[in-house]
Design an enzyme around this catalytic site. Structure first.
Site, mmCIF file in Angstrom:
data_model
loop_
_atom_site.group_PDB
_atom_site.id
_atom_site.type_symbol
_atom_site.label_atom_id
_atom_site.label_comp_id
_atom_site.label_asym_id
_atom_site.label_seq_id
_atom_site.Cartn_x
_atom_site.Cartn_y
_atom_site.Cartn_z
ATOM 1 N N GLU A 479 -1.563 -4.242 -1.602
ATOM 2 C CA GLU A 479 -0.707 -4.590 -2.763
ATOM 3 C C GLU A 479 -1.150 -3.766 -4.033
ATOM 4 O OE1 GLU A 479 2.195 -4.845 -1.550
ATOM 5 O OE2 GLU A 479 1.419 -5.480 0.250
ATOM 6 N N HIS A 485 0.227 2.738 -8.244
ATOM 7 C CA HIS A 485 1.472 3.677 -7.959
ATOM 8 C C HIS A 485 2.377 3.355 -9.153
ATOM 9 C CE1 HIS A 485 3.797 6.255 -5.266
ATOM 10 N NE2 HIS A 485 3.487 6.821 -6.301
#
Length: 688
Positions: A479, A485
């Site tokens: 995660e 990202h």
């Protein structure tokens, strides 16, 4: 419903650090008026666009730059929707569920009102056909916008549009009901143990956690739940086979019972709704519709990947299964027959025998606060970013920690929320989401993102801190990869930033980070015994690394089986009328090597493909695993902490969002397209 906007935080400037959501001020009564006013403002903005007498252009139709005041005014619906639906997954209750059921059809209708508005599409189409010179990112946004409207029915006649409205509104409500049923069924079951003998085999950490769970519920004894930190260890360690069976059947028959939470007919209807939507839009199947905007491109490429993996891994998986059965017979006698609730238990015994390792041996070295330091430290070492907890940033639950993230040069990069433990109003599993996306406005201001990861990790007990398994550390890293990202996003348009990429590419950054969990140099940075402070011994790490591919082939086939099931539903060309449970058994049989039970069912709790965004896309996890193994091989070659390599990964992939085709981004990083070779080598299927 309160109509008083003066005390409604959604109508005010938040006045919080970095303009974070004011969770400490938001009440249930604030949501509905904010939703309704947000819809009204959206409609006002729509009217402004379609009634603009000027020739349609990119800047007055596709991407309009507002000043700060108008930006706040027109972003109301996005703001309230983001908070509400994130909390609906992480911190819900009956009242929120009731409001969701009320507001969901209103929102779906509103979305359709925009995407099916002929005057708006006429302007978009004009820009699409007559635009002047655009940057690459502007061209990408224009293409995405035009395609999005077409894929949402803009080219349909009025009869088709009305049918599409009906289908999407029904699907939206059923998806919500599906998720609510899964949560209710999961939380409704508890295994209440009153005889201490039934705890035989469980490690002390699990016994303490079960005792705490019982106290939370006002009960004597011990309680085991279907949440992963409780369920998984019980299946792995408990000697009482009948209780393992009871727990397994409870978990694997969720939402199949004759009650209001039964999802069997909901799943059947969702499959048919999505098929009809796709066919209305000119596609043969829903999978064809989805894959038009995926790296895989078509169903043939998906099946080619899945069956290539079956061919490569199935022989090894059968050997793993036979070895496990032999171990069970050795312990229990030649007439012992393995059942699904035995797999984790005897796998643990076999792993101990072969490698002298199990997850409990590692827990004392994986204390949550140290793991947090290790994961953050990894990001610092790779990318130079730093994390600072800020208690003045409001959070929605005491379990949640809020951090400010700073870039290498000291500039503010993002807000990062971390929500660690299971609780009553929280969905199972783990996910990353955002409360604010990144963008660059017309005044050149880089709006930095607010990113959140939500997990269900082992909770602390009265006398021990939260001690994790290595699998939970991998979940955190996964995660966290998604969050990087989001945090590194550096694009002009929010709809192209961060994780706004094709779904068989979005898992690359997350699965890539999992690779570090078995790197000795990484473990040395944080894996210290929570009592003595001693580092995790190299000899123990070596045993972990040696066992990394234990049952890896079976695990691969499990993921492939989910991909086959997903594709079986969404490649339907005719009305789907089959019974869900037997259909499921048949759909994934090529990847199944164990016994299938007649009453168990994955589909009815498979949120990814029924209520999430992975419908006709679950193969993405294996697709991205090929990418992540290939990418990490570059790091292994150049140095796993090589900052130049990490910077290239950041610049070419993490910061680019969806501004270019994913394969272009990947080739910019590596210099060539990926192959399956690195994955096969990592898993020990082929020699290095």
């Amino acid at each position: 419903m309160s109509t008083n906007t003066a005390n409604n935080p959604f109508f005010q400037k938040y006045g919080t650090p970095h303009d974070c959501a004011p969770f400490d001020k938001i009440k249930l009564e604030h949501f509905e008026p904010a939703f309704l006013e947000g819809i009204r403002r959206d409609n006002e903005e729509l009217d402004n666009i379609i009634n603009n007498p000027e020739e349609p252009t990119f800047s007055n139709t596709i991407a309009i730059d507002y000043d700060d005041e108008k930006e706040q005014y027109f972003s109301l619906l996005d703001n309230v929707s983001t908070v509400f639906f994130n909390l609906l997954s992480a911190e819900t209750n009956d009242d929120m569920d009731e409001l969701a059921e009320k507001i969901q059809p209103i929102l779906t209708k509103h979305d359709n009102d925009i995407s099916l508005n002929p005057k708006l599409f006429e302007r978009i189409k004009y820009v699409y056909e007559h635009h002047g010179e655009l940057t690459d990112e502007e061209q990408t946004l224009l293409q995405k916008t035009y395609d999005g409207f077409v894929r949402s029915g803009a080219l349909l006649d009025e009869k088709g549009k009305e049918r599409l409205r009906a289908l999407t509104e029904e699907a939206s409500m059923l998806s919500l009901q599906f998720s609510q049923n899964v949560l209710k069924e999961n939380k409704a079951f508890t295994l209440h143990i009153t005889d201490e003998k039934d705890l035989d085999g469980l490690p002390d950490t699990q016994i303490q956690a079960a005792r705490e769970a019982a106290k939370e519920r006002g009960k004597e004894g011990w309680v085991i739940t279907l949440d992963s930190p409780s369920y998984g260890p019980f299946m792995q360690y408990a000697k009482n086979r009948s209780l393992r069976e009871k727990l397994y059947m409870a978990r694997n028959t969720e939402c199949t019972h004759k009650n209001k939470a039964n999802n069997l007919e909901i799943c059947k209807r969702l499959v048919n709704l999505r098929r009809e939507v796709a066919q209305l839009l000119g596609f043969e199947t829903y999978a064809d519709y989805v894959l038009q905007k995926r790296m895989a491109s078509n169903t043939k490429n998906v099946y080619d990947l899945l069956y290539k993996l079956i061919d490569a891994y199935k022989p090894t998986a059968i050997k793993e299964r036979d070895e496990l059965r032999a171990k069970a017979r050795q312990m229990e006698g030649d007439d012992f027959h393995m059942m699904p609730w035995d797999t984790a238990y005897y796998s643990h015994k076999l792993q101990l025998e072969k490698y002298n390792i199990d997850s409990e041996m590692l827990r004392p070295y994986l204390e949550l606060s140290k793991v947090i330091e290790g994961v953050f430290g990894l990001a610092t070492r790779l990318y130079g970013i730093t994390f600072k907890e800020n208690p003045s940033i409001p959070v929605y639950h005491p379990d949640v920690k809020a951090y400010e993230v700073f870039d290498r040069d000291g500039s503010f990069l993002a807000v990062f929320y971390a929500d660690f433990h299971p609780r009553k109003g929280k969905q199972g599993g783990a996910w990353m989401t955002e409360y604010k996306g990144q963008s660059i406005n017309g005044r050149g201001q880089n709006i930095r993102p607010h990113v959140s990861v939500v997990m269900n990790l082992t909770k602390p007990t009265a006398d021990k801190p939260a001690l994790l398994t290595l699998g939970e550390v991998e979940t955190f890293l996964h995660e966290f990869g998604h969050s990087l990202h989001g945090m590194f996003a550096n694009t002009r348009f929010e709809s192209l930033s961060g994780t706004s990429v094709w779904w068989d590419f979005v898992e690359l950054p997350s699965q890539f980070m999992e690779n570090f969990s078995l790197e000795k140099e990484f473990l040395h940075t944080f894996a210290f015994h929570y009592q003595t402070g001693e580092p995790m011994p190299d000899e123990l790490i070596d045993r972990v690394i040696a066992s990394r591919n234990f049952n890896v082939a079976g695990a691969c086939l499990r993921q492939v089986s989910f991909g086959l099931l997903d594709m079986a539903y969404y490649t339907q060309k005719q009305e789907f009328t089959a019974d869900i449970i037997p259909f499921e058994k048949e759909a994934w049989k090529d990847a199944i090597i164990g016994k299938q039970l007649p009453d168990t069912c994955m589909t009815v709790q498979f949120s990814h493909i029924m209520a999430g965004g992975y419908s006709a896309g679950y193969y993405s996890y294996k697709w991205a695993e090929v990418l992540d193994a290939d990418a990490f091989a570059v790091f292994k070659k150049e140095g796993i902490f090589n900052q130049a390599t990490a910077q290239r990964f950041r610049d070419c992939i993490l910061s680019k969002g969806g501004t270019q085709h994913p394969m272009t981004l990947y080739k910019n990083f590596k210099g060539s397209e990926p192959t399956i070779d690195a994955l096969l080598e990592r898993n020990g299927i082929t020699p290095p």
